[in-house]
Design an enzyme around this catalytic site. Structure first.
Site, PDB file in Angstrom:
ATOM      1  CG  ASP A  44      39.613  47.810  36.446  1.00 34.25           C
ATOM      2  OD1 ASP A  44      39.790  47.652  37.659  1.00 34.25           O
ATOM      3  OD2 ASP A  44      38.931  48.733  35.955  1.00 34.25           O
TER       4      ASP A  44
ATOM      5  CB  SER B 173      31.532  48.229  49.170  1.00 35.23           C
ATOM      6  OG  SER B 173      30.561  48.896  48.402  1.00 35.23           O
TER       7      SER B 173
ATOM      8  CE  LYS C  83      43.700  64.471  41.359  1.00 34.52           C
ATOM      9  NZ  LYS C  83      44.781  65.448  41.614  1.00 34.52           N
ATOM     10  CB  THR C  84      47.626  59.069  46.166  1.00 35.30           C
ATOM     11  OG1 THR C  84      47.959  60.401  46.553  1.00 35.30           O
ATOM     12  CG2 THR C  84      48.405  58.694  44.921  1.00 35.30           C
ATOM     13  CE  LYS C  85      44.702  65.128  49.480  1.00 32.75           C
ATOM     14  NZ  LYS C  85      45.993  65.634  49.952  1.00 32.75           N
TER      15      LYS C  85
ATOM     16  N   GLY D  39      36.678  44.095  45.308  1.00 32.02           N
ATOM     17  CA  GLY D  39      37.159  42.748  45.028  1.00 32.02           C
ATOM     18  C   GLY D  39      38.073  42.198  46.112  1.00 32.02           C
ATOM     19  CE  LYS D  40      36.774  43.544  52.286  1.00 26.59           C
ATOM     20  NZ  LYS D  40      35.858  44.629  52.092  1.00 26.59           N
ATOM     21  N   GLY D  41      37.347  39.783  48.068  1.00 26.72           N
ATOM     22  CA  GLY D  41      37.238  38.323  48.008  1.00 26.72           C
ATOM     23  C   GLY D  41      38.168  37.744  46.951  1.00 26.72           C
TER      24      GLY D  41
ATOM     25  CD  GLU E 214      24.047  26.941  41.392  1.00 28.42           C
ATOM     26  OE1 GLU E 214      23.779  25.811  40.939  1.00 28.42           O
ATOM     27  OE2 GLU E 214      23.214  27.620  42.034  1.00 28.42           O
TER      28      GLU E 214
ATOM     29  CG  HIS F 225      21.575  25.370  44.303  1.00 27.63           C
ATOM     30  ND1 HIS F 225      21.127  26.426  43.549  1.00 27.63           N
ATOM     31  CD2 HIS F 225      20.606  25.115  45.202  1.00 27.63           C
ATOM     32  CE1 HIS F 225      19.946  26.813  43.977  1.00 27.63           C
ATOM     33  NE2 HIS F 225      19.601  26.027  44.989  1.00 27.63           N
TER      34      HIS F 225
ATOM     35  CB  CYS G 109      16.934  24.979  42.873  1.00 29.48           C
ATOM     36  SG  CYS G 109      16.367  24.659  44.559  1.00 29.48           S
TER      37      CYS G 109
END
Ligand code: GLN
Length: 558
Positions: free
Chosen positions: A249, A20, A196-198, A23-25, A517, A515, A389
């Site tokens: 990255d 997990s 490593k691609t495994k 950075g799928k989002g 932000e 909020h 808040c």
């Protein structure tokens, strides 16, 4: 194509492999931006496999920030990235959880909608998931492409119904209308000096076992993928080498779309989906990235909270500072300050060198006294202060205690027996017994008092901001606080709710019940964050001015 037939909506599914937090989002948002910059109408959506109906009932350690939308839905923090990257306001259909899907199917079962049938994961749950995916395209101005991110990692038991549903979508919608993108990890092993691609091979194997052959692989890596590595991944994972995209990255998340474009991701997607669109113009986005990476000034802002070890709890605040930095030509360094440490060791140690203090939202009593001491310190030392808040509520308590001489002033959230509840439960919260989805949620209007910090920052007299709270400023204390100098610079249109407080005479002191932000964007910083950072820069300049004057004095005495 038959004349007048509406072009098919294209669906892109993004799954994640190996681990997990890859950075799928950000990947989904970055692809969304590239397609948007090609003139396509893009919608983003997240499917979350947990059983909670929404993340509103999870604590930040479990889930990070709860991102609230205009319509009051409490959603995953990835929706914040979606809104910030593609500049839209999303709604409840954009975040679907297993909890919502099961709740709907079970309600229908009880109603008798499936009379006679055994209600099962396939087809009942998967059909409901597919309905929800299609609902994401039902917006007023139409949608060309829906990008759906599947939460979790391939191989998790709980995400299987979602993966089965998107597999079926590939058949239902026709192959040319659906694209599967898999985000994976290619680790660099120092000892072997090799990428490593495994893990990627295994992750793709797991996906293929459930019937999904990814079309494109986004390979998250700390090191550049050589041609050989790309070829190897391509061969083992059954994709052409050009569909192995490097996802390195980088310094700022806003750079990811540029990297993807260099890897020709957008070309590949429009080719696979046979999309007609214009050439890409990323110049505005490039400017944003350039400004983030090359600021000429810097300021240090302290954030004092109790979840400071999990930065995801304050995701939108961190991003808002990046945006405010862009507009102030400044790098905002964030100093994370534990409110419990402030209580233990005193505020001076943590606050004497910062250029501004922000106290963010939060719940519960732990750490509150430290926050109240921190507000007192910055109020008395004329350091810019921004309370959001719970931060605004702490500021109200501090002012009541130390300026209005009400030593036991408190919030009923932290002390149910206080005789002076300057913050109390909102009237319509009193009858509420169910905790899920029942706070004051979503966008509400607020009227600004002219000539205040707030009115000057926004430049308008009415605003709309998003809320998530149960407690509020107690109107019984309005006069007392006002008489001691506090300004109530923003109130609800009927005047009944205090939304913004200020302390005139202080260089920059502002507390907001909402909020802000949640509405800041990289191409348009939120006005309050922009002005707060500006005030921080001015404070820093004044400080360095007075320091150099002091050292000059010392020299002349010598
Ligand atoms: N706990 C406070 C309330 O419910 C503040 C909530 C928040 O900061 N989001 O009113």
């Amino acid at each position: 194509m038959i004349q007048n037939e509406k072009p098919a909506i294209k669906y892109i599914f993004i799954t994640g492999g190996v681990t997990s937090s890859l950075g799928k989002g950000i990947a989904a948002s970055s692809l969304g931006l590239l397609l948007k910059c090609r003139g396509l109408r893009v919608m983003l959506q997240k499917l979350d496999p947990y059983i909670n109906v929404d993340p509103g009932t999870m604590n930040p350690y479990q889930h990070g920030e709860v991102y609230v939308l205009n319509d009051g839905s409490e959603t995953d923090l990835d929706l914040g990235h979606y809104e910030r990257f593609i500049g839209v306001n999303l709604s409840s259909v954009n975040n679907v959880t297993s909890g919502q899907v099961y709740e709907r199917v079970i309600t229908r079962e009880r109603r008798g909608d499936y009379l006679g049938a055994t209600v099962q994961v396939i087809p009942h749950i998967t059909n409901e998931i597919k309905t929800r995916i299609r609902m994401a395209s039902e917006v007023k101005d139409g949608v060309d492409v829906v990008i759906t991110e599947i939460g979790g990692t391939v191989g998790d038991i709980e995400s299987l119904p979602f993966l089965e549903a998107i597999r079926q979508m590939g058949i239902d919608e026709g192959r040319g209308n659906v694209l599967f993108i898999h985000l994976t990890y290619v680790p660099y092993l120092k000892a072997a000096e090799e990428l490593k691609t495994k893990p990627t091979q295994h992750s793709v194997k797991a996906l293929r076992e459930i019937g999904i052959q990814p079309d494109i692989l986004l390979c998250r890596s700390q090191k550049e993928l050589t041609k050989d590595v790309k070829n190897k991944i391509a061969l083992f994972c059954n994709v052409p080498p050009e569909a192995v995209i490097e996802d390195l990255d980088c310094d700022t998340i806003y750079e990811v779309p540029l990297l993807f474009h260099d890897e020709m991701l957008d070309n590949l997607v429009i080719h696979y989906l046979n999309l007609w669109c214009k050439d890409l113009d990323l110049s505005e986005w490039e400017k944003i990235v350039h400004r983030i990476k090359n600021p000429s000034k810097e300021a240090t802002i302290g954030i004092c909270g109790k979840y400071i070890h999990i930065k995801d709890a304050y995701k939108s605040i961190i991003e808002s500072f990046v945006h405010a930095g862009i507009e102030n030509d400044c790098r905002v360094n964030i100093e994370w300050i534990s409110s419990e440490d402030v209580k233990k060791y005193g505020p001076e140690k943590y606050l004497k060198d910062i250029d501004g203090l922000l106290i963010p939202g939060g719940f519960g009593e732990r750490g509150i006294e430290g926050k109240i001491e921190a507000v007192q310190y910055v109020r008395e030392n004329m350091i810019p202060f921004f309370g959001i808040c719970l931060g605004m509520q702490c500021a109200t308590i501090e002012y009541a205690r130390n300026v209005c001489s009400i030593p036991d002033a408190n919030s009923l959230e932290f002390d149910q027996t206080t005789a002076n509840p300057v913050i109390h439960l909102m009237e319509d919260q009193k009858k509420i017994t169910q905790k899920g989805g029942t706070m004051r949620l979503g966008a509400y209007p607020c009227i600004l008092k002219p000539d205040t910090i707030a009115a000057k920052a926004y430049g308008v007299d009415e605003i709309s901001e998003r809320h998530r709270h149960r407690y509020e400023f107690n109107n019984e204390f309005r006069e007392i606080l006002k008489n001691e100098g506090m300004s109530l610079s923003g109130v609800s249109p009927d005047g009944s709710l205090v939304e913004i407080i200020e302390v005139p005479g202080h260089p920059w002191y502002l507390g907001v019940q909402f909020h802000p932000e949640l509405q800041s964007r990289p191409d348009k910083a939120h006005p309050l964050f922009r002005e707060f950072v500006k005030a921080g820069l001015e404070y820093r300049e004044r400080q360095s001015g007075s320091k150099s004057k002091k050292s000059e004095k010392v020299k002349s005495v010598e």
